[in-house]
Enzyme design. Structure first.
Site, PDB file in Angstrom:
ATOM      1  N   GLU A 131      -7.013   5.378  -2.590  1.00 45.21           N
ATOM      2  CA  GLU A 131      -6.572   5.909  -0.286  1.00 45.21           C
ATOM      3  C   GLU A 131      -7.648   7.798  -0.456  1.00 45.21           C
ATOM      4  O   GLU A 131      -7.288   8.307   0.079  1.00 45.21           O
ATOM      5  CB  GLU A 131      -4.748   5.971  -0.227  1.00 45.21           C
ATOM      6  CG  GLU A 131      -4.919   4.394  -0.405  1.00 45.21           C
ATOM      7  CD  GLU A 131      -5.665   3.609   0.751  1.00 45.21           C
ATOM      8  OE1 GLU A 131      -7.059   3.898   1.386  1.00 45.21           O
ATOM      9  OE2 GLU A 131      -5.968   2.545  -0.238  1.00 45.21           O
ATOM     10  N   TYR A 144     -15.200  -4.910   3.469  1.00 49.14           N
ATOM     11  CA  TYR A 144     -14.152  -4.428   3.557  1.00 49.14           C
ATOM     12  C   TYR A 144     -13.749  -5.332   4.739  1.00 49.14           C
ATOM     13  O   TYR A 144     -12.263  -5.773   4.723  1.00 49.14           O
ATOM     14  CB  TYR A 144     -14.730  -3.121   4.114  1.00 49.14           C
ATOM     15  CG  TYR A 144     -13.596  -2.438   3.981  1.00 49.14           C
ATOM     16  CD1 TYR A 144     -12.047  -1.809   3.356  1.00 49.14           C
ATOM     17  CD2 TYR A 144     -12.527  -2.470   5.638  1.00 49.14           C
ATOM     18  CE1 TYR A 144     -10.631  -1.092   4.016  1.00 49.14           C
ATOM     19  CE2 TYR A 144     -11.468  -2.040   6.622  1.00 49.14           C
ATOM     20  CZ  TYR A 144     -10.735  -0.652   5.031  1.00 49.14           C
ATOM     21  OH  TYR A 144      -9.922  -0.221   5.631  1.00 49.14           O
TER      22      TYR A 144
END
Length: 171
Positions: A77, A119
């Protein structure tokens, strides 16, 4: 530790490719909205949560993550670079109450960002897989997305869900 996933990590396949985690529940984060304005390392839009009106909400998945796997997830992340972490209270959609959860919030945002199709597929797959509200799923479906010029990355990401590149391209 409990982590609230509201983007691509809602997808079991996507998260499992990164770290092992245990599904706990689906949940709602009130007074926030979902935005695809976080600039990814690939220059596409990634998910972020933004404070909003009391009528807004973000839906997602609560995962239990072992403490020794959290640094790996933080690395994926971009903790400290792309995202910061915060603690929030979410409401369980199954009516079990509220949970204190960790969530990532974007640091590098920009207007006009759009996700890549792969995504967006991770986000939609996770939302559908975990039975998020149909109106929320429909709103996700309406998000504009662009095809990734990196065809190898596109194929690799879609393969997580069992999609063959030939099927994705319509060949």
């Amino acid at each position: 530790m409990l982590c609230f996933a509201y983007g691509s990590n809602m997808s079991t396949q996507r998260l499992a490719a990164r770290i092992p985690a245990r599904f706990m529940t689906t949940a709602m984060l009130p007074a926030y909205r979902l935005a695809f304005h976080q600039r990814g390392g690939d220059s596409s839009g990634k998910c972020d949560i933004v404070p909003a009106s009391s009528q807004s909400a973000v839906y997602g998945v609560v995962w239990e993550v072992a403490p020794h796997h959290k640094p790996t997830l933080d690395g994926y992340e971009g903790l400290g670079v792309a995202y910061d972490e915060t603690w929030l209270t979410v409401t369980d959609l199954a009516g079990e109450g509220q949970f204190e959860v960790q969530a990532y919030v974007g640091k590098i945002t920009s207007t006009g960002m759009h996700p890549y199709t792969w995504y967006k597929h991770h986000v939609l797959n996770g939302a559908r897989e975990h039975g998020l509200p149909s109106a929320y799923v429909r709103a996700l479906e309406r998000i504009a997305a662009h095809h990734d010029p990196d065809t190898e990355r596109h194929a690799r990401e879609m393969a997580l869900h069992g999609f063959n590149e030939l099927l994705v391209r319509g060949a």
